[in-house]
Design a protein around this motif. Structure first.
Motif: not given
Ligand code: BYC
Length: 319
Positions: A201-203, A154-156, A143-145, A37-39, A195-197, A48-50
């Protein structure tokens, strides 16, 4: 030690689970779900920015925007690679995205109406992404961390370029200031939804916290984002569109108004303003790129054959 015990022990000692380690099937499935989902969000998030690259108001802004959108592509690549270490197949993941069987972040289903949206996405959307992703640098899956460390750096830069763009616009004309305010009004609530529900309500939160995949709940991170952003809005001179937003001395946090969770459900369910357009664009890009994948595979096959049939190289003489 039993396999389950060893896994639990690694988590308890705050060490990383690595691809070669045994892990419960449910842990693997959760990691694949979150990483995929993140990828997908990174790749869909290019759209949207492209949309503004050809219309950026100066060469400098165009170069910044191009670099940022390319970074998002890179983030998607690291993350798909991280998912592959769990046995997921990237082609299958893309298939699930374009057939609507896997999710991506709700935030990318909103339109970018003016160039101020580019700044506000950097400020709020990348700001929210940083809040959410810095704790993921300590996520239990190695590998995710590790991918997250580079992504956060890069986000910063992305967040700062957005804020700098908005500062420039706020020092400009009345019309530019109105554009910034309008974009802030449109992106504020959807950014809180990223940030999600709510926790109740966050299963997935309880189990993901126990496995140390998530280090904070959705509501904790949402609050952190609000606390961080209000002073930035003041410095910028924009109003956040929430009449209930005020500092609460007792809690030591900002109180904020009720989020419209029915909107998040609608957007996740496919009925946001741009869902159909985003997925269709991704599907068309995938189909248009088929010849590149075929050419790369043919090239790789030719070189594998070449390497297999070639005579072993004669040892080089050392002078
Ligand atoms: N939109 O039990 P919950 C970026 C799903 S990239 C859509 O709380 P969890 C950027 C959730 O996945 C932004 N779906 O789940 C890129 C779950 O799905 P299932 C993306 C959402 O996983 C380019 C269900 O709802 N960031 O920032 O514990 C340019 C129930 O939720 C959303 C990441 O992916 C949503 N907003 O927590 C600029 C970060 N919220 O089980 C910026 C990594 C929830 O029904 N992911 N869902 O399939 C995470 O940290 C967590 O997965 C979440 C959700 C906090 C998002």
């Amino acid at each position: 030690m039993e396999l389950t015990e060893r896994f639990e022990d690694t988590i308890a000692r705050d060490q990383r689970i690595e691809p070669r380690d045994w892990m419960p099937d449910a842990y693997r499935a959760t990691m694949i779900r979150q990483i995929a989902q993140h990828a997908h969000s990174e790749i869909i998030g290019m759209q949207p920015e492209g949309n503004w690259i050809t219309r950026a108001p100066s060469l400098r802004r165009k170069a910044i925007l191009l670099a940022k959108v390319q970074d998002e592509a890179g983030h998607g690549m690291y993350l798909y690679s991280a998912a592959e270490t769990l046995g997921a197949d990237r082609t299958e993941l893309t298939g699930k995205l374009i057939s609507g069987r896997q999710k991506y972040s709700s935030i990318f289903n909103y339109p970018t109406l003016t160039f101020a949206d580019v700044g506000v996405i950097g400020w709020l959307v990348d700001g929210a992404a940083i809040c959410n992703q810095v704790p993921l640098c300590r996520s239990s899956y190695g590998p995710y961390a590790r991918a997250m460390i580079r992504i956060c750096k890069e986000e910063s830069f992305h967040q700062r370029q957005g804020y700098e763009l908005l500062l420039t616009m706020m020092r400009g004309t009345d019309a530019q200031r109105r554009m910034v305010q309008d974009a802030t009004d449109r992106w504020w609530w959807p950014s809180l939804m990223m940030f999600g529900p709510p926790d109740g309500e966050s299963p997935n939160t309880a189990q993901s916290m126990a496995w140390k995949i998530k280090r904070h709940t959705n509501d904790e991170l949402r609050q952190r984002f609000v606390d961080m952003t209000v002073p930035q809005a003041d410095a910028l001179g924009v109003r956040l569109p929430d009449p209930d937003l005020r500092w609460n001395d007792r809690r030591g946090h900002y109180d904020f108004g009720a989020v419209d969770w029915s909107e998040l459900k609608r957007v996740i369910g496919g009925a946001g303003p741009c869902n159909a357009q985003r997925v269709e664009h991704r599907r068309a890009a995938h189909e248009d790129g088929a010849w590149v994948r075929e050419a790369a595979l043919a090239y790789a096959a030719k070189h594998t054959e070449g390497a297999e049939s070639a005579e072993p190289a004669a040892p080089r003489e050392v002078a």
